[in-house]
Structures are given as structure tokens and as C-alpha cells.
Design an enzyme around this catalytic site. Sequence first.
Site, PDB file in Angstrom:
ATOM      1  CE  LYS A 232      -9.361  -2.163  13.638  1.00 34.11           C
ATOM      2  NZ  LYS A 232      -8.204  -2.315  13.162  1.00 34.11           N
TER       3      LYS A 232
ATOM      4  CE  LYS B 291     -10.912   1.696  10.786  1.00 34.81           C
ATOM      5  NZ  LYS B 291     -10.210   2.476   9.391  1.00 34.81           N
TER       6      LYS B 291
ATOM      7  CG  ASN C 158      -0.323  -0.101   2.753  1.00 31.53           C
ATOM      8  OD1 ASN C 158       0.306   0.549   2.779  1.00 31.53           O
ATOM      9  ND2 ASN C 158      -0.351  -0.654   2.784  1.00 31.53           N
TER      10      ASN C 158
ATOM     11  CE  LYS D 102       8.793 -14.020 -13.177  1.00 26.89           C
ATOM     12  NZ  LYS D 102       9.389 -12.889 -14.069  1.00 26.89           N
TER      13      LYS D 102
ATOM     14  CG  ASP E   5      -7.495  -4.416   6.263  1.00 25.08           C
ATOM     15  OD1 ASP E   5      -6.781  -4.095   7.257  1.00 25.08           O
ATOM     16  OD2 ASP E   5      -7.559  -3.346   5.762  1.00 25.08           O
TER      17      ASP E   5
END
Length: 398
Positions: free
Chosen positions: A341, A337, A208, A286, A276
Site C-alpha cells: 500500500k 500489506k 461487512n 428493485k 474491495d
Amino acid sequence: MLASKKILLIVGGGIAAYKVLELVRRLRERGASVTPVLTRAGEEFVTPLSLSALAGQKVYRDLFDLTDEAEMGHIQLSRSADLVVVAPATADLMAKMAGGLANDLASTLLLATDTPVLIVPAMNVRMWTHPATGRNRAQLAADGVRFVGPNEGDMACGEYGPGRMAEPAEILAAIDSQLGDKPLAGKRILVTSGPTHEPIDPVRYIANRSSGAQGTAVARALAALGADVVFVTGPADVPPPEGVEVIRVETARNMASVVQTALPVDAGVFAAAVADWRVTSASDRKLKKTRDGVPALEFAENPDILKTVSHLEEDRPPLVVGFAAETEDVVANATSKRTRKGCDWIVANDVSPATGIMGGQENAVILITDDGAEEWPRMPKELVAQKLARRIADALAD
Ligand code: CTP
């Protein structure tokens, strides 16, 4: 805070010298007094008048100035401070320091001082990587001189690489760690940071856009307040801060197990952008398009590190701080959240591409606690980190 701390600031000749004006302003805001010394070359980049106006003090420029010598001799000047800061520290100034030269006011002060010295190098990439500068740098480090930066990036001369002067906020953090109060001394704090990489095969992975800048700044700010920081980082773009224990990981599962072994801690700050999902069965060879065609990747959910730590029966840190990266309904999503959490605080930010926050230098955050949502103005990530570190220190002191 730096109330009543005295800083002797030697300004060398480099294009980055303009940044020291901001540094002087910030130091004074924190209660420090700044006595500026400007080299001849430095005068080509900032004027004595602007430096003196911001510092609220006269600027020292000459070794053989009769008035200056009558008021305060250069030996006394070199010893009157709590810290000597050289910014920008040019290749020439570093060479003079390493060689013990004393042929102008700045180099004489640096040779005569018995005060700790912090230098902020800034120069062209090739000058920084030249073996001569490497030797001088090693000598200065061996002499006990502390360094901030240089950073890697685009340079005013059009080249790219290490040599760019550290930002005022980073210099401030280093000064703080040298001179400031240490409300977090004796506290052990865990910080996760950076992205995680989830392998598809030995050469490909899912990642990310997190640069690790915010988590790194938080770790640096906590260490500056005296905390023992365990810094668990995925493959980030920015280097880890100095003076912290660095544990490098790659995947979310690596991070989860390292975090587990780092407990117990007094506080945990979970700034990592943990993936996630992972590819259920990453290939150990590969994937070949000739043989395998277009892969149909299957995903499995990764462990939620923040949630797991927040729900621990034993070893739950007394303060657990999560981050929330949102692109819509930031406060509502981050508030739910926090409950989901089970953490104490959430630092929420809007990471929509238009904000430029993810991978950028600044952040605009909303701190969500038991008392509700508190919006902080947009500011450099280093300052967000310093503000958060102070809040953590206050919470742990209660
Ligand atoms: N986090 C974590 N482990 C994960 C995912 C997230 O520890 N597997 C932590 C992050 O470090 C951050 C917080 O959880 O402190 C929130 O991360 P974020 O990506 O905003 O939330 P998600 O859990 O991914 O939730 P959503 O997909 O609903 O946004």
C-alpha cells in the site's frame, strides 16, 4: 497526561456508579488528583471506603458536616478543582442542576462552582427520553455544561436504548480534551471509519461487519489531543465523536472522492473497512425474483483509497496510517500489506470470529512501522486509540 490536575468527582446514585471506581483509578494513573463527593443515593451503589481508598482522599458526603466545614468549606471545595465531573449523573441530579436546587452537598457544590462541569448521564431509557429530562438537558447544555454519553445498549434494568453510562475510557477522553495537553493543536488529521455499503439495487447492498468503533475512537482520541479531525465515515453502528468534522458516505467510491477533497492533511488514518468490490452495474430498480430470477452479480474492484493517498506525488500526508484486518499470518500479511500500500504504519489486527474483535469492544493490535512489528496487549478500543493518537502526536512533533 493530567499531571497536577484536580478533579472534583460527584458520584450519583445509579447502578453504573461501579464504573467510577475504574475511572478514579485511571485518572490517578495519569497523575490527576480526585476528590470524591458521594450522594446519599450514590452510597447505595459504592461504599465511601472503596471510593476513598482508590482516590487516596477523604470522601465528602454531608452539607452540614462540622469537621468538613472547618477543614474546607463547601464553597471552597466547589472551586478548588480544575474540573467538576458528575458520574453517574442521574435524572434527579440533572433536574436539580437545571433548576438550580441546592438541598444537599452535591447540588450545592454544583450551584456554587465557578469551574467547568462535565456530566456523564446514566438512567433508564424512558427517564432519558422523557420530555422533562429533555428540557433539563437542553437547559444544562445552554448553561455550558458538557456531556459524555449516554450510550445506547442493554441496560441493567433489562431494557434497551439510550441511557447507559459512557465507559471510563470515553469519560477519560472527554476529561483529557478539557484538561489535557494538546500536542496536536493546529494539526489537521483525516480519519476514515466504518464499513462501506455497495448497492445491488435500491433496497439491497453488500456490507461487512465493521461497527466503526475503532475508527471513531481514533478520531475522538486525536481530537482530545487538539487535532482538527475530518472524520469520513461509512454507515457505522456507533455515533461519530463530538468535536470533529463529520462527512458521511455510503460507498467506497464516495469515500475516495471525499478523501481526495479533504487533502492536504498532516496525517491520514485509514481505519475504514472499505469494500474491495462493488456490483458492476447496480440495478436502479428493485430486482424481482418473479421477473429476474436468481441474479448473477458481477463485481468490479473499488478504488484503493489508502494506496492511492500513499502514492500521491503532491499532497501525500507526511504520515499515512493504514489498518489491516487479517484472519491468518497477521504479522506477515500486514507487513507485506504495508509495502504494497505504501503507507508509513499499519495497525494490524486479527479479526477471526474467535477473537471477537470485529464488532466488539476490545482490540489486540500489532503496530508495524519501519522499525518492525510491535505487539500491544489486548485492551479496550478506546485505549488502543489513545495510544495510537499519542504515537501520531510524537511522530508529527519530530
Ligand atoms: N483500504 C482502502 N481502500 C480499499 C480497501 C482498503 O483504503 N478499497 C484500506 C483500509 O482502510 C485499511 C487498509 O486499506 O486501512 C487495509 O484494508 P484491508 O481490508 O485489511 O486490506 P485489503 O486492501 O482489502 O487487502 P486484502 O484483501 O489482501 O486483505
